[in-house]
Design a protein around this motif. Sequence first.
Motif, PDB file in Angstrom:
ATOM      1  N   UNK A  68      50.430  22.964  33.493  1.00 26.86           N
ATOM      2  CA  UNK A  68      50.883  22.356  34.746  1.00 26.86           C
ATOM      3  C   UNK A  68      49.720  22.113  35.700  1.00 26.86           C
ATOM      4  N   UNK A  69      48.635  22.882  35.544  1.00 29.18           N
ATOM      5  CA  UNK A  69      47.493  22.762  36.457  1.00 29.18           C
ATOM      6  C   UNK A  69      46.538  21.671  35.987  1.00 29.18           C
ATOM      7  N   UNK A  70      47.078  20.492  35.756  1.00 24.00           N
ATOM      8  CA  UNK A  70      46.292  19.350  35.285  1.00 24.00           C
ATOM      9  C   UNK A  70      46.442  18.197  36.265  1.00 24.00           C
ATOM     10  N   UNK A  71      45.313  17.609  36.642  1.00 25.44           N
ATOM     11  CA  UNK A  71      45.341  16.427  37.495  1.00 25.44           C
ATOM     12  C   UNK A  71      44.695  15.252  36.775  1.00 25.44           C
ATOM     13  N   UNK A  72      45.400  14.124  36.630  1.00 21.96           N
ATOM     14  CA  UNK A  72      44.770  12.939  36.043  1.00 21.96           C
ATOM     15  C   UNK A  72      43.878  12.261  37.074  1.00 21.96           C
ATOM     16  N   UNK A  73      42.649  11.963  36.686  1.00 25.77           N
ATOM     17  CA  UNK A  73      41.775  11.188  37.570  1.00 25.77           C
ATOM     18  C   UNK A  73      41.436   9.885  36.853  1.00 25.77           C
ATOM     19  N   UNK A  74      41.733   8.775  37.515  1.00 25.78           N
ATOM     20  CA  UNK A  74      41.558   7.479  36.859  1.00 25.78           C
ATOM     21  C   UNK A  74      41.542   6.375  37.902  1.00 25.78           C
ATOM     22  N   UNK A  75      40.987   5.258  37.507  1.00 22.01           N
ATOM     23  CA  UNK A  75      40.982   4.062  38.345  1.00 22.01           C
ATOM     24  C   UNK A  75      41.960   3.055  37.746  1.00 22.01           C
TER      25      UNK A  75
END
Length: 247
Positions: A68-75
């Motif tokens: 659950x402690x996942x953040x997607x970083x994307x453009x």
Amino acid sequence: MPDAARQRLPGRVRALLDDLDAASGEAIGAAAALLLDAVQAGGIVHVAGAGHSLVMVCETFYRAGGLAAVRPIWAPDVLPLDDAVRSTRAERRTGVGRAVVKEAAPAPPDVAVVFSTSGSNPYPVEIAEECAARDVPVVAVTSARAASGAAARAATVLADHAAIVVDTRVPPGDVLHPPEAPRTAAVSTILAAYAWSRILADLDDLAAARGVEAPRWTSANVPGGDERNTALIERYRHRVPELTGGQ
């Protein structure tokens, strides 16, 4: 396995999975420990990729059984679904990866996982380089074979900036069939997804050995899933705004 069977596509995929196990088993265990240490310390796992590696960003985020402690970083420009040509240009353009990291602002005890089969375009390289410069260790899920056969579009490759490299063993060009002159049946998603599942399995075993409960999503289609997930959303929504759209 008989030689004839190994030459057929299923046999060749299984052989690559075995190759990945042999080449990256130790790195997978190290990645699992790094991620669990970060989560236990209150950190977030920032996950990035471009083009078809965005499949792996989806695989790691808000997924049944996943952290659950996942953040997607994307453009948005690197997503190929609405403008494929634009996405290729974007991941080759300098500055896009650095801007993504600047906006996400990872900081210790966070970690980053960057998926890129060749790891040769500026976008994944910049993300890894910028995270490392912020003392956020990087796990690179990439292929040394694919990198060696790819055009160099940056001064370095993704693996150069990683604390841990999980080599997926994807062949140059990605495709597997027919074996004498491959032109179809890409395998990078299969191998990267398998590597990620192995990381999650090792992380679960390590958490059990430590006597801790890793924060994991539950399928919303099983009894109690919605309730458990709602509690995790409340726990992480301020660090992971993508869970609620920033609301």
